[in-house]
Design an enzyme around this catalytic site. Structure first.
Site, mmCIF file in Angstrom:
data_model
loop_
_atom_site.group_PDB
_atom_site.id
_atom_site.type_symbol
_atom_site.label_atom_id
_atom_site.label_comp_id
_atom_site.label_asym_id
_atom_site.label_seq_id
_atom_site.Cartn_x
_atom_site.Cartn_y
_atom_site.Cartn_z
ATOM 1 N N ASP A 15 -1.384 10.446 4.561
ATOM 2 C CA ASP A 15 -2.262 10.497 3.550
ATOM 3 C C ASP A 15 -1.887 11.630 2.507
ATOM 4 O O ASP A 15 -2.886 12.104 1.813
ATOM 5 C CB ASP A 15 -3.745 10.219 3.818
ATOM 6 C CG ASP A 15 -3.999 9.223 4.849
ATOM 7 O OD1 ASP A 15 -3.328 8.080 4.773
ATOM 8 O OD2 ASP A 15 -4.715 9.358 5.624
ATOM 9 N N GLU A 169 -6.346 0.130 -0.877
ATOM 10 C CA GLU A 169 -6.743 1.774 -0.718
ATOM 11 C C GLU A 169 -5.782 2.574 -1.501
ATOM 12 O O GLU A 169 -4.868 2.192 -1.921
ATOM 13 C CB GLU A 169 -6.590 1.920 0.916
ATOM 14 C CG GLU A 169 -5.554 1.739 1.554
ATOM 15 C CD GLU A 169 -5.291 1.476 3.216
ATOM 16 O OE1 GLU A 169 -6.351 1.482 3.707
ATOM 17 O OE2 GLU A 169 -4.302 1.718 3.536
HETATM 18 C C1 6LW Z 1 -6.604 5.960 4.954
HETATM 19 C C2 6LW Z 1 -5.987 4.951 4.283
HETATM 20 C C3 6LW Z 1 -5.089 4.746 5.184
HETATM 21 O O1 6LW Z 1 -7.768 6.149 4.557
HETATM 22 O O2 6LW Z 1 -4.878 5.105 6.371
HETATM 23 O O3 6LW Z 1 -2.417 4.524 4.769
HETATM 24 C C4 6LW Z 1 -6.112 5.534 6.320
HETATM 25 N N1 6LW Z 1 -3.536 4.736 4.528
HETATM 26 O O4 6LW Z 1 -5.676 4.876 2.971
HETATM 27 C C5 6LW Z 1 -6.276 6.745 7.395
HETATM 28 O O5 6LW Z 1 -5.236 7.711 7.166
#
Ligand code: 6LW
Length: 510
Positions: A15, A169
């Protein structure tokens, strides 16, 4: 042509988020159940990174209660610089939710948390020309906040939901050329991960999707770098654009196993007809114009300095009295302390495994007690090389099973313990135990990602299949951490060596 090598930060550094101030770049990553939290790195060229600290290094900033299970705690942070101040915003999913901290200098000190009463994860910040502060979260959702108080002034409202992949996300907003671009990840953080784009004239939208989405994904390919997503963008002083993102390098037989967790990669970005285009993410790319190599990382930490290097992490907390650099000068002394989930009194100081092939050694002065080296994926998945009562043992904990796989007497006095991770040959025999150690085989026919060999005083005790310390077996968002521990009494570690041997870049220990 000069090239750089991916990943630019190997090992469990997922991240990633990046910002630039003048010619300096700063990058942060998730830290989950570990303390201190949110490692922060500095670079002058986006390729060579050095850890300069941890943003959350005080209990007043980061509380991880016993219920903060593996892959709980601190999720995806974002780092930004605005009006002379650094901002890091993140989520403690185990206690309190979303919060931001600020600092005048990236090395810290960072402020105590400003809490923001908004649900969801992956918070990010952007400021418009009027000075309003826009916060986005997964969903994605948009709110306007007062970053000084954390008060929500407007929203939250849903904005562009992505192209239909699961878990939209990691939204980040960027103002470029009169447009507001929304960079979004979707498809889940596993092999289906992807990065998509939309834009609008205002942060409030309405957002129109880019002509080609996703703008980057490795899903369904046989590329060695998989799970590419959770991206952030940065513009270099020369006007070139770059994407920092996470990816994974699974190894072994189907379904393949990732043991290092999700790592940080760098890929150039082109703008085509007003839209960013990136990828695929290769193991080598032409380098950015700026080039500022760093000296190779020291193999050994002698524990001679006044403080701990920032790479050292503990599980959930690091209570006063559980460790000392001064009690026995030149040594890291660990004391067993309060109960943890699986092992009473467990005190652990580890560092991320950053290479598939690596050799880790430590010199241990065992007091009467129980101490050693642990290769840890989480509480229920770790291999321990443990010294106690005149014996060295190798103990495998895999889910609900705990097995002593090798045991041999050791002479009293200081002892060198060694862990050697080696990428497995295609379809090797998985588990061999040293015949002279008297241990029988504990598994056969493995097609795992690597083997992990354990030696005490130069004598091999056991070699275990590494697949059981992988994300695919343990689940979760982290990667392997290797370190020193004590579960009963005290132990002093004279030095700790970490040597990556697979010729991959590694972030030096500061
Ligand atoms: C994070 C989300 C993700 O909150 O994995 O790859 C989750 N993306 O954005 C935890 O790292």
């Amino acid at each position: 042509m000069r090239t750089y090598r991916n990943p630019v930060i190997g090992g469990f550094h997922p991240d990633p988020s990046v910002c630039r101030v003048g010619e300096d770049y700063y990058l942060v990553c998730s830290s989950f159940e570990y303390f201190p939290g949110v490692p922060i790195f500095h670079s002058r060229d986006l390729v060579h990174w050095r850890q300069i600290g941890n943003v959350l290094d005080r209990p007043s900033q980061l509380r991880l209660p016993p219920e903060a299970v593996a892959s709980g705690g601190i999720f995806a942070p974002t780092i930004r610089h605005h009006d002379g101040l650094f901002y890091m915003i993140t989520t403690n999913v185990s206690e309190g939710g979303n919060f931001l901290v600020t600092a005048e200098r990236p090395e810290g000190p960072w402020s105590d948390p400003v809490w923001i009463d908004l649900p969801r994860v992956d918070p990010s910040l952007a400021w418009d020309d009027a000075g309003d502060c826009w916060l986005t979260t997964s969903g994605p959702r948009l709110a306007r906040i007062d970053p000084a108080s954390g008060e929500v002034l407007e929203g939250p409202v849903d904005i562009w939901p992505g192209t239909g992949g699961k878990y939209p996300e990691a939204p980040h907003l960027f103002q470029v050329g009169g447009w507001w671009y929304l960079l979004l990840s979707e498809g889940g953080t596993e092999r289906g991960h992807a990065v998509s784009i939309a834009r609008a004239r205002s942060p409030r939208g309405p957002f129109e999707p880019g002509p080609v989405n996703p703008i980057l994904t490795h899903r369904g390919t046989s590329r060695p770098i998989q799970s590419t997503g959770h991206a952030d963008l940065v513009c270099a002083p020369d006007g070139t654009w770059w994407m920092i993102l996470l990816g994974a390098r699974p190894r072994g037989y189907s379904p393949e196993f990732q043991v290092l967790g999700r790592e940080t990669f760098l890929v150039p970005v082109e703008w085509v007809d007003g839209w960013p285009v990136a990828g695929p993410v290769e193991e080598r790319h032409p380098a950015p114009a700026a080039w500022h190599p760093l000296p190779p990382p020291p193999v050994r930490d002698d524990f001679d300095g006044p403080g701990l290097a920032p790479c050292w992490i503990s599980v959930r907390s690091r209570p006063d009295g559980s460790w000392s650099l001064t009690e026995r000068p030149g040594r890291l002394t660990l004391h067993a302390t309060g109960p943890t989930l699986d092992r009473p009194g467990h005190t652990f100081f580890g560092r991320r495994q950053q290479h598939h092939d690596c050799r880790v050694s430590a010199r241990l002065d065992p007091d009467p007690g129980r101490a050693g080296l642990s290769v840890r994926l989480d509480e229920a998945h770790h291999y321990d090389l443990e010294v106690s009562g005149g014996e060295a043992s190798v103990i495998a904990r895999i889910g609900p099973l705990r097995q002593v796989v090798a045991r041999r007497p050791v002479a009293p006095g200081p002892l060198t313990l060694t862990v050697h991770c080696r990428t497995a040959d295609p379809l090797p025999p998985s588990v061999t135990s040293a015949a002279e150690a008297g241990a029988g085989p504990v598994g056969v026919g493995a097609r795992g990602p690597d083997t992990i060999a354990f030696s005490a005083g130069g004598v091999l005790l056991a070699e275990l299949d590494g697949r059981y310390l992988s994300t695919e077996v343990a689940t979760g968002f982290t990667g392997r951490v290797i370190g020193m521990y004590v579960t009963e009494g005290s132990a002093a570690f004279d030095w700790f060596d970490y040597e990556g041997t697979d010729d991959e870049p590694v972030v030096p220990v500061a």
